[in-house]
Design a protein around this motif. Structure first.
Motif, PDB file in Angstrom:
ATOM      1  N   ARG A   1       2.726   1.124   5.980  1.00 17.51           N
ATOM      2  CA  ARG A   1       2.284   1.775   7.216  1.00 17.51           C
ATOM      3  C   ARG A   1       3.383   2.626   7.837  1.00 17.51           C
ATOM      4  N   HIS A   2       4.661   2.288   7.614  1.00 18.79           N
ATOM      5  CA  HIS A   2       5.774   2.960   8.297  1.00 18.79           C
ATOM      6  C   HIS A   2       6.577   3.865   7.365  1.00 18.79           C
ATOM      7  N   ASP A   3       5.999   4.222   6.250  1.00 15.13           N
ATOM      8  CA  ASP A   3       6.677   5.014   5.226  1.00 15.13           C
ATOM      9  C   ASP A   3       6.793   6.477   5.668  1.00 15.13           C
ATOM     10  N   THR A   4       8.020   6.983   5.772  1.00 18.71           N
ATOM     11  CA  THR A   4       8.201   8.427   5.935  1.00 18.71           C
ATOM     12  C   THR A   4       8.826   9.062   4.698  1.00 18.71           C
ATOM     13  N   THR A   5       9.096   8.267   3.660  1.00 18.87           N
ATOM     14  CA  THR A   5       9.535   8.822   2.385  1.00 18.87           C
ATOM     15  C   THR A   5       8.352   9.482   1.685  1.00 18.87           C
ATOM     16  N   THR A   6       7.245   8.769   1.629  1.00 20.16           N
ATOM     17  CA  THR A   6       5.964   9.347   1.199  1.00 20.16           C
ATOM     18  C   THR A   6       4.934   8.982   2.275  1.00 20.16           C
ATOM     19  N   PRO A   7       4.778   9.822   3.293  1.00 19.58           N
ATOM     20  CA  PRO A   7       3.865   9.487   4.392  1.00 19.58           C
ATOM     21  C   PRO A   7       2.483   9.093   3.880  1.00 19.58           C
ATOM     22  N   PRO A   8       2.005   7.904   4.244  1.00 17.86           N
ATOM     23  CA  PRO A   8       0.838   7.332   3.571  1.00 17.86           C
ATOM     24  C   PRO A   8      -0.489   8.019   3.857  1.00 17.86           C
ATOM     25  N   GLN A   9      -0.600   8.701   4.998  1.00 18.57           N
ATOM     26  CA  GLN A   9      -1.890   9.289   5.323  1.00 18.57           C
ATOM     27  C   GLN A   9      -2.273  10.397   4.351  1.00 18.57           C
ATOM     28  N   ILE A  10      -1.284  11.038   3.744  1.00 14.84           N
ATOM     29  CA  ILE A  10      -1.579  12.075   2.746  1.00 14.84           C
ATOM     30  C   ILE A  10      -2.347  11.457   1.584  1.00 14.84           C
ATOM     31  N   ALA A  11      -1.857  10.323   1.088  1.00 10.68           N
ATOM     32  CA  ALA A  11      -2.523   9.648  -0.026  1.00 10.68           C
ATOM     33  C   ALA A  11      -3.868   9.072   0.401  1.00 10.68           C
ATOM     34  N   ALA A  12      -3.938   8.540   1.627  1.00  8.22           N
ATOM     35  CA  ALA A  12      -5.201   7.983   2.106  1.00  8.22           C
ATOM     36  C   ALA A  12      -6.278   9.059   2.200  1.00  8.22           C
ATOM     37  N   ASP A  13      -5.905  10.233   2.697  1.00 12.33           N
ATOM     38  CA  ASP A  13      -6.879  11.331   2.796  1.00 12.33           C
ATOM     39  C   ASP A  13      -7.323  11.799   1.408  1.00 12.33           C
ATOM     40  N   TRP A  14      -6.384  11.859   0.479  1.00 12.48           N
ATOM     41  CA  TRP A  14      -6.724  12.250  -0.891  1.00 12.48           C
ATOM     42  C   TRP A  14      -7.698  11.252  -1.509  1.00 12.48           C
ATOM     43  N   LEU A  15      -7.423   9.951  -1.321  1.00 15.28           N
ATOM     44  CA  LEU A  15      -8.288   8.932  -1.908  1.00 15.28           C
ATOM     45  C   LEU A  15      -9.704   9.016  -1.338  1.00 15.28           C
ATOM     46  N   ALA A  16      -9.819   9.367  -0.063  1.00 15.54           N
ATOM     47  CA  ALA A  16     -11.142   9.478   0.544  1.00 15.54           C
ATOM     48  C   ALA A  16     -11.979  10.559  -0.135  1.00 15.54           C
ATOM     49  N   ARG A  17     -11.328  11.584  -0.677  1.00 18.55           N
ATOM     50  CA  ARG A  17     -12.038  12.678  -1.354  1.00 18.55           C
ATOM     51  C   ARG A  17     -12.287  12.386  -2.831  1.00 18.55           C
ATOM     52  N   LEU A  18     -11.577  11.412  -3.379  1.00 17.79           N
ATOM     53  CA  LEU A  18     -11.603  11.158  -4.818  1.00 17.79           C
ATOM     54  C   LEU A  18     -12.880  10.434  -5.236  1.00 17.79           C
ATOM     55  N   LYS A  19     -13.412  10.816  -6.408  1.00 13.75           N
ATOM     56  CA  LYS A  19     -14.482  10.078  -7.050  1.00 13.75           C
ATOM     57  C   LYS A  19     -13.870   9.260  -8.192  1.00 13.75           C
ATOM     58  N   ALA A  20     -14.122   7.948  -8.170  1.00 13.75           N
ATOM     59  CA  ALA A  20     -13.585   7.041  -9.174  1.00 13.75           C
ATOM     60  C   ALA A  20     -14.534   5.860  -9.298  1.00 13.75           C
ATOM     61  N   PRO A  21     -14.451   5.103 -10.404  1.00 16.10           N
ATOM     62  CA  PRO A  21     -15.335   3.934 -10.549  1.00 16.10           C
ATOM     63  C   PRO A  21     -15.226   2.969  -9.380  1.00 16.10           C
ATOM     64  N   SER A  22     -14.045   2.810  -8.846  1.00 18.75           N
ATOM     65  CA  SER A  22     -13.830   2.067  -7.603  1.00 18.75           C
ATOM     66  C   SER A  22     -12.508   2.533  -7.027  1.00 18.75           C
ATOM     67  N   LYS A  23     -12.333   2.351  -5.750  1.00 16.37           N
ATOM     68  CA  LYS A  23     -11.086   2.768  -5.108  1.00 16.37           C
ATOM     69  C   LYS A  23     -10.861   1.903  -3.878  1.00 16.37           C
ATOM     70  N   ARG A  24      -9.582   1.697  -3.569  1.00 20.00           N
ATOM     71  CA  ARG A  24      -9.237   0.798  -2.475  1.00 20.00           C
ATOM     72  C   ARG A  24      -7.821   1.082  -2.001  1.00 20.00           C
ATOM     73  N   ILE A  25      -7.605   0.920  -0.694  1.00 21.45           N
ATOM     74  CA  ILE A  25      -6.255   0.965  -0.126  1.00 21.45           C
ATOM     75  C   ILE A  25      -5.883  -0.430   0.346  1.00 21.45           C
ATOM     76  N   VAL A  26      -4.698  -0.865  -0.018  1.00 19.75           N
ATOM     77  CA  VAL A  26      -4.112  -2.081   0.548  1.00 19.75           C
ATOM     78  C   VAL A  26      -2.991  -1.630   1.467  1.00 19.75           C
ATOM     79  N   TRP A  27      -3.167  -1.866   2.758  1.00 17.26           N
ATOM     80  CA  TRP A  27      -2.159  -1.456   3.745  1.00 17.26           C
ATOM     81  C   TRP A  27      -1.140  -2.571   3.939  1.00 17.26           C
ATOM     82  N   PHE A  28       0.116  -2.175   4.004  1.00 18.84           N
ATOM     83  CA  PHE A  28       1.226  -3.101   4.254  1.00 18.84           C
ATOM     84  C   PHE A  28       1.781  -2.764   5.641  1.00 18.84           C
TER      85      PHE A  28
END
Length: 377
Positions: free
Chosen positions: A315-342
């Motif tokens: 949640r506090h990552d500024t090395t790879t800001p997590p919202q970029i990946a979260a937004d990408w995953l929301a657009r992705l089509k895959a057999p299944s997808k999930r975010i585990v937040w730390f």
């Protein structure tokens, strides 16, 4: 991804040869003596795999014409393989793996791989011969060759891949090109687009410095503007940005430096003093060659993947800001997808929340091996 070793960094083989492996002796503490030798010996004995069906071995794999070091550990060979792809470039995580990986090894056969021109692999090849081969596509293809080798060596249909930070670009590229090799892809500190990543990281860190009234940080950060440049990544500027990102907890949540993470490697059974020096030298070399090339690397246009995708995001990552990946995953089509937040982590969930990371691997990842799991799992 880059961290403290970027700051330290400031001080023609790529042939499509088949992957091969040369077995080396079972892991014992590096015989080279230094102040940490007794500790390494204790860790080696404590961490030894003694179960009858276990595996603990290291070997040299020839991948894309380059000799590369591979470590394999697990309590039961019937378990699925998990290939851990380290960050950086060249920030090997084999030397720190002893601090978090042992519980994983009861349920996965865990493979740590020092990538070309990184860590133990650095001195296995002529660095100058490696220089022109240090490209994102070559790292991806090395990983694919290694997976094919692992499948054959251990009799597996598929494996899991976990890519951390820079390693997440390699892992995601593998998932896009060869989904048939994987049960699932796990991205930890997932990097999607270098330009977007550096732009957002810089903005967040500068905002933290201003809110903290840290005149030195603000001066140094504003002094590297515009950052990043649109067509290349300047390593010296990145070092300044990461210096303050680390200071404000963007690598380790609520920590001002990365010493606790870097120094774990001093007790690694597989890494002696000479290996740690090679680790530093390989980071200097590889970052200098590869980092400027990554400005245009992006997965924004990857909209479909043929494997399940799980993201482990601090949640506090500024090395790879997590919202970029979260937004990408929301657009992705895959057999299944999930975010585990730390929620108590930045860029190093496996170190910062090791119990949570292990639980997520058991609950969200391992079951995806389905019928290939050992009986009674």
């Amino acid at each position: 991804m880059a961290h403290r070793r970027i700051i330290a960094a400031l001080a023609a083989i790529g042939l499509a040869l088949p992957a091969t492996a040369q077995t080396v002796e079972p892991v014992t503490p590096n015989p080279e003596h230094d102040d940490y030798s007794p500790g390494r010996a204790l860790v080696a004995d404590f961490d030894r795999i003694v179960s009858p069906n276990g595996v603990q071995e290291s070997f040299i794999a020839t991948l894309g014409g380059a000799r590369q070091y591979v470590s394999v550990r697990g309590a039961d060979r019937r378990n699925p393989i998990l290939l851990y792809i380290h960050g950086g470039p060249a920030s090997v995580e084999l030397p720190i793996s002893w601090s978090f990986q042992r519980p994983w090894e009861d349920y996965f056969t865990v493979v740590e791989w020092d990538q070309r021109a990184a860590g133990k692999s650095f001195e296995l090849n002529d660095p100058e011969a490696m220089r022109p081969t240090l490209t994102p596509d070559r790292y991806r293809d090395d990983a694919i060759e290694l997976i094919e080798l692992l499948r054959k060596r251990y009799g597996k249909r598929r494996i899991f891949v976990l890519g951390h930070s820079w390693g997440s670009t390699i892992g995601l590229a593998v998932a896009a090109k060869r989904p048939d090799l994987l049960y699932a892809y796990v991205g930890m500190g997932q990097l999607i687009d270098f330009q977007h990543n550096e732009t957002q990281s810089y903005a967040e860190v500068l905002a933290q410095a201003k809110a903290d009234h840290n005149d030195q940080a603000v001066k140094e950060l504003e002094g590297i503007a515009p950052y990043p440049a649109p067509d290349h990544l300047d390593l010296a500027k990145t070092a300044i940005e990461r210096k303050w990102s680390v200071y404000y907890g963007g690598l380790g949540y609520n920590r001002r430096d990365s010493d606790y993470y870097i120094h774990i490697g001093r007790l690694s059974p597989e890494y002696g003093l000479a290996d740690r020096k090679a680790w530093d030298a390989s980071s200097d070399f590889t970052m200098g060659v590869l980092w400027p090339k990554l400005a245009t690397l992006s997965f924004e246009n990857v909209r479909t993947l043929g494997v399940p995708v799980i993201l482990f995001l601090g949640r506090h990552d500024t090395t790879t800001p997590p919202q970029i990946a979260a937004d990408w995953l929301a657009r992705l089509k895959a057999p299944s997808k999930r975010i585990v937040w730390f929620d108590r982590s930045a860029h190093l969930p496996m170190i910062e929340e090791p119990g949570h990371a292990f639980e997520a691997l058991m609950h969200d990842v391992r079951p995806l091996a389905g019928r290939d799991l050992p009986p009674g799992s």
